[in-house]
Design a protein around this motif. Structure first.
Motif, PDB file in Angstrom:
ATOM      1  N   GLN A 118     -19.280   1.377 -18.922  1.00 10.51           N
ATOM      2  CA  GLN A 118     -20.433   1.381 -18.017  1.00 10.51           C
ATOM      3  C   GLN A 118     -21.638   0.847 -18.785  1.00 10.51           C
ATOM      4  N   VAL A 119     -22.268  -0.208 -18.245  1.00  9.46           N
ATOM      5  CA  VAL A 119     -23.363  -0.874 -18.946  1.00  9.46           C
ATOM      6  C   VAL A 119     -24.644  -0.688 -18.144  1.00  9.46           C
ATOM      7  N   ASP A 120     -25.558   0.111 -18.668  1.00  9.78           N
ATOM      8  CA  ASP A 120     -26.806   0.443 -17.996  1.00  9.78           C
ATOM      9  C   ASP A 120     -27.974  -0.326 -18.608  1.00  9.78           C
ATOM     10  N   LEU A 121     -28.911  -0.708 -17.777  1.00  6.55           N
ATOM     11  CA  LEU A 121     -30.065  -1.489 -18.226  1.00  6.55           C
ATOM     12  C   LEU A 121     -31.351  -0.678 -18.228  1.00  6.55           C
ATOM     13  N   PHE A 122     -31.332   0.498 -17.620  1.00  8.57           N
ATOM     14  CA  PHE A 122     -32.479   1.406 -17.625  1.00  8.57           C
ATOM     15  C   PHE A 122     -32.021   2.750 -18.169  1.00  8.57           C
ATOM     16  N   SER A 123     -32.809   3.326 -19.039  1.00 11.25           N
ATOM     17  CA  SER A 123     -32.448   4.593 -19.668  1.00 11.25           C
ATOM     18  C   SER A 123     -33.146   5.752 -18.971  1.00 11.25           C
ATOM     19  N   ALA A 124     -32.377   6.783 -18.631  1.00 12.92           N
ATOM     20  CA  ALA A 124     -32.964   7.975 -18.023  1.00 12.92           C
ATOM     21  C   ALA A 124     -33.799   8.755 -19.023  1.00 12.92           C
ATOM     22  N   ARG A 140      -6.554  10.128 -15.645  1.00 10.80           N
ATOM     23  CA  ARG A 140      -7.341  10.410 -16.849  1.00 10.80           C
ATOM     24  C   ARG A 140      -8.291   9.240 -17.065  1.00 10.80           C
ATOM     25  N   VAL A 141      -9.561   9.564 -17.340  1.00  8.09           N
ATOM     26  CA  VAL A 141     -10.591   8.534 -17.436  1.00  8.09           C
ATOM     27  C   VAL A 141     -11.379   8.705 -18.728  1.00  8.09           C
ATOM     28  N   THR A 142     -11.516   7.608 -19.468  1.00 12.23           N
ATOM     29  CA  THR A 142     -12.425   7.550 -20.612  1.00 12.23           C
ATOM     30  C   THR A 142     -13.583   6.637 -20.240  1.00 12.23           C
ATOM     31  N   LEU A 143     -14.805   7.167 -20.341  1.00 16.59           N
ATOM     32  CA  LEU A 143     -16.007   6.419 -19.970  1.00 16.59           C
ATOM     33  C   LEU A 143     -16.830   6.142 -21.219  1.00 16.59           C
ATOM     34  N   LEU A 144     -17.020   4.860 -21.517  1.00 12.45           N
ATOM     35  CA  LEU A 144     -17.872   4.450 -22.635  1.00 12.45           C
ATOM     36  C   LEU A 144     -19.163   3.906 -22.041  1.00 12.45           C
ATOM     37  N   ASP A 193     -24.385  -3.480 -29.774  1.00 14.55           N
ATOM     38  CA  ASP A 193     -24.058  -2.123 -29.305  1.00 14.55           C
ATOM     39  C   ASP A 193     -22.571  -1.987 -29.006  1.00 14.55           C
ATOM     40  N   THR A 194     -21.987  -3.020 -28.415  1.00 16.96           N
ATOM     41  CA  THR A 194     -20.560  -2.953 -28.074  1.00 16.96           C
ATOM     42  C   THR A 194     -19.703  -3.016 -29.331  1.00 16.96           C
ATOM     43  N   LYS A 195     -20.100  -3.844 -30.286  1.00 19.35           N
ATOM     44  CA  LYS A 195     -19.376  -3.887 -31.566  1.00 19.35           C
ATOM     45  C   LYS A 195     -19.371  -2.506 -32.220  1.00 19.35           C
ATOM     46  N   ARG A 196     -20.522  -1.843 -32.200  1.00 18.54           N
ATOM     47  CA  ARG A 196     -20.611  -0.500 -32.790  1.00 18.54           C
ATOM     48  C   ARG A 196     -19.730   0.484 -32.032  1.00 18.54           C
ATOM     49  N   THR A 197     -19.723   0.364 -30.708  1.00 23.05           N
ATOM     50  CA  THR A 197     -18.903   1.268 -29.900  1.00 23.05           C
ATOM     51  C   THR A 197     -17.417   1.086 -30.201  1.00 23.05           C
ATOM     52  N   LEU A 198     -16.989  -0.159 -30.316  1.00 25.34           N
ATOM     53  CA  LEU A 198     -15.568  -0.436 -30.527  1.00 25.34           C
ATOM     54  C   LEU A 198     -15.086  -0.031 -31.918  1.00 25.34           C
ATOM     55  N   ARG A 199     -16.018   0.193 -32.846  1.00 22.16           N
ATOM     56  CA  ARG A 199     -15.610   0.688 -34.168  1.00 22.16           C
ATOM     57  C   ARG A 199     -15.074   2.119 -34.079  1.00 22.16           C
ATOM     58  N   HIS A 200     -15.470   2.845 -33.033  1.00 23.31           N
ATOM     59  CA  HIS A 200     -14.959   4.201 -32.817  1.00 23.31           C
ATOM     60  C   HIS A 200     -13.620   4.092 -32.080  1.00 23.31           C
ATOM     61  N   GLY A 256      -9.287  15.430 -17.747  1.00 22.73           N
ATOM     62  CA  GLY A 256      -9.742  14.624 -16.618  1.00 22.73           C
ATOM     63  C   GLY A 256     -10.587  13.443 -17.014  1.00 22.73           C
ATOM     64  N   ILE A 257     -11.789  13.683 -17.580  1.00 19.64           N
ATOM     65  CA  ILE A 257     -12.686  12.596 -17.934  1.00 19.64           C
ATOM     66  C   ILE A 257     -13.473  12.968 -19.188  1.00 19.64           C
ATOM     67  N   VAL A 258     -13.635  11.985 -20.086  1.00 23.56           N
ATOM     68  CA  VAL A 258     -14.480  12.156 -21.266  1.00 23.56           C
ATOM     69  C   VAL A 258     -15.467  10.998 -21.303  1.00 23.56           C
ATOM     70  N   MET A 259     -16.647  11.242 -21.904  1.00 25.54           N
ATOM     71  CA  MET A 259     -17.686  10.233 -21.942  1.00 25.54           C
ATOM     72  C   MET A 259     -18.232  10.110 -23.355  1.00 25.54           C
ATOM     73  N   HIS A 260     -18.458   8.853 -23.799  1.00 25.64           N
ATOM     74  CA  HIS A 260     -19.009   8.584 -25.130  1.00 25.64           C
ATOM     75  C   HIS A 260     -20.186   7.617 -25.003  1.00 25.64           C
ATOM     76  N   ASP A 261     -21.207   7.830 -25.806  1.00 29.07           N
ATOM     77  CA  ASP A 261     -22.395   6.981 -25.833  1.00 29.07           C
ATOM     78  C   ASP A 261     -22.782   6.796 -27.294  1.00 29.07           C
ATOM     79  N   VAL A 262     -22.720   5.548 -27.782  1.00 29.77           N
ATOM     80  CA  VAL A 262     -22.939   5.282 -29.198  1.00 29.77           C
ATOM     81  C   VAL A 262     -24.346   5.667 -29.620  1.00 29.77           C
ATOM     82  N   HIS A 263     -25.327   5.550 -28.737  1.00 27.88           N
ATOM     83  CA  HIS A 263     -26.698   5.901 -29.108  1.00 27.88           C
ATOM     84  C   HIS A 263     -26.861   7.404 -29.265  1.00 27.88           C
ATOM     85  N   ARG A 264     -26.266   8.175 -28.370  1.00 26.70           N
ATOM     86  CA  ARG A 264     -26.378   9.621 -28.491  1.00 26.70           C
ATOM     87  C   ARG A 264     -25.536  10.167 -29.630  1.00 26.70           C
TER      88      ARG A 264
END
Length: 409
Positions: free
Chosen positions: A267-273, A342-346, A379-386, A398-406
């Motif tokens: 999931q690629v977001d352009l505005f940060s909450a 089963r869902v993995t959300l990056l 950012d994507t390169k950093r994410t894919l290192r994990h 069921g579902i897990v979520m990862h965010d490289v910045h957090r």
């Protein structure tokens, strides 16, 4: 020296979507890296989905994300977006894998090809001034290959006239889409595509999904028709505006349509909450836009988890009963949910630079485009290192979520 001029891309000479890929532009964008060893999808993964938020000029960030995924050999089975995310998604779905990156770069080089600065700028204040000038040019002149200014404009046009309900004409975008996208390929369905838009007459949100309708340029244009700048787009007997008016992220559509299949979702977001408390009116306008258009990812994933737990309880009860004691409908439900998805959300979220303000989504200078693209790529390169993040959760999660910045906090 002109740091904002991009490669010359005369619109008449742009290659069409079904021609072999041209040489990739080199105007500061990350050069494609050789694929030493493509990353493997997680075991049991049925779908790799790319979910792209709306955000105008910030959408170049999504181009960088796709480039990193492309280099890693992670091509999507499903692309869905809203507004600029719907356009980027259509370019990906409407080209074969070996042409996608070139077409994305051609699109972004084209719409940011206007010269903005004639001298190099440095420092936050100079960049703010340059960005303000760039956004002013967008408002007064439109953007090449994207939209042009209505003359005399809505205020001087008769009620009900063609120019009465928008400041700009998006006809240039239609021409660009037809040059860069093979709509026959989209409708062949090898990659699932969906774009979100809002029905102007009733306010209902709709997804134009190639599994359900034949996609034409107007579907893509409708997803990005943000009022009052761009005109509403007619499809059939209905008129549509930008889907971001209701929901700026199409994650819910993917989760609703996933059925019982496992998915790896980028999931690629352009505005940060999340962001700092404003200190002046410029900060207020920027922060307001962030909150208004940011994803409600946690709300969406929490809703999905509640549904997952409910289905798991229902399935547990049905499994205890023999088929002879169940109705045909209950037997079908028992078999349908015997195995839950089963869902993995990056999640990748663009991080705003200090000198960007509330006009960041319509500041189309080529230097800002290259910065946004490079940010998404890194950012994507950093994410894919994990590598462990690419794995699907166990059957009970069921579902897990990862965010490289957090994760770096």
């Amino acid at each position: 020296m002109d740091i904002d001029s991009s490669a010359n891309l005369p619109t008449a000479n742009l290659p069409t979507a079904n021609l072999p890929s041209a040489n990739l532009p080199s105007a500061g964008l990350p050069q494609p890296a050789a694929r030493a060893m493509p990353l493997r999808r997680p075991d049991g993964c049925d779908y790799l989905a790319l979910v792209l938020q709306g955000g105008g000029a910030l959408g170049a960030y999504q181009g960088g994300v796709y480039q990193a995924l492309h280099e890693a050999g992670l091509e999507p089975d499903w692309v869905t977006g809203v507004s600029i995310g719907g356009i980027n998604s259509a370019i990906i779905a409407g080209n074969r894998p070996e042409h996608r990156l070139a077409r994305l770069q051609e699109f972004w080089e084209l719409i940011t090809s206007r010269r903005v600065a004639f001298l190099p700028v440095d420092g936050d204040n100079a960049r703010k001034a340059r960005n303000a000038w760039s956004s002013f040019l967008t408002m007064t002149l439109g953007q090449p290959g994207f939209f042009s200014v209505h003359t005399p404009g809505p205020w001087l046009s008769p009620r009900g006239g063609r120019q009465a309900t928008s400041f700009y004409d998006n006809a240039p975008l239609r021409e660009t889409l037809l040059r860069l996208i093979d709509f026959d390929l989209i409708n062949a369905g090898s990659v699932r595509y969906a774009a979100g838009a809002v029905n102007v007459a009733n306010g209902n949100f709709s997804y134009f999904d190639n599994a359900e309708v034949e996609i034409v340029p107007e579907h893509v244009m409708a997803s990005g028709a943000l009022p009052p700048a761009l005109p509403m787009v007619q499809i059939g007997t209905d008129w549509y505006w930008d889907g971001g008016l209701v929901s700026n992220t199409p994650l819910q559509h993917v989760l609703d349509k996933i059925d019982c299949r496992n998915a790896l979702v980028f999931q690629v977001d352009l505005f940060s909450a999340r962001g700092p408390v404003p200190r002046d009116m410029y900060d207020v306008l920027s922060r307001q836009k962030d909150i208004q258009y940011s994803s409600r990812t946690r709300l969406t994933t929490d809703r999905y988890m509640e549904q997952f737990k409910l289905l798991r309880r229902i399935n547990s009860l049905l499994q205890r009963l023999p088929d002879a004691e169940l109705t045909d409908e209950e037997i079908a439900l028992k078999r349908q949910h015997a195995v839950l998805p089963r869902v993995t959300l990056l999640e990748l979220i663009y991080q705003q630079a200090a000198y960007e303000g509330d006009a960041k989504d319509y500041e189309f200078s080529s230097s800002s485009m290259r910065e946004h693209w490079d940010s998404g790529y890194r950012d994507t390169k950093r994410t894919l290192r994990h590598r462990e993040w690419l794995q699907l959760p166990d059957a009970d999660t069921g579902i897990v979520m990862h965010d490289v910045h957090r994760s770096d906090e």
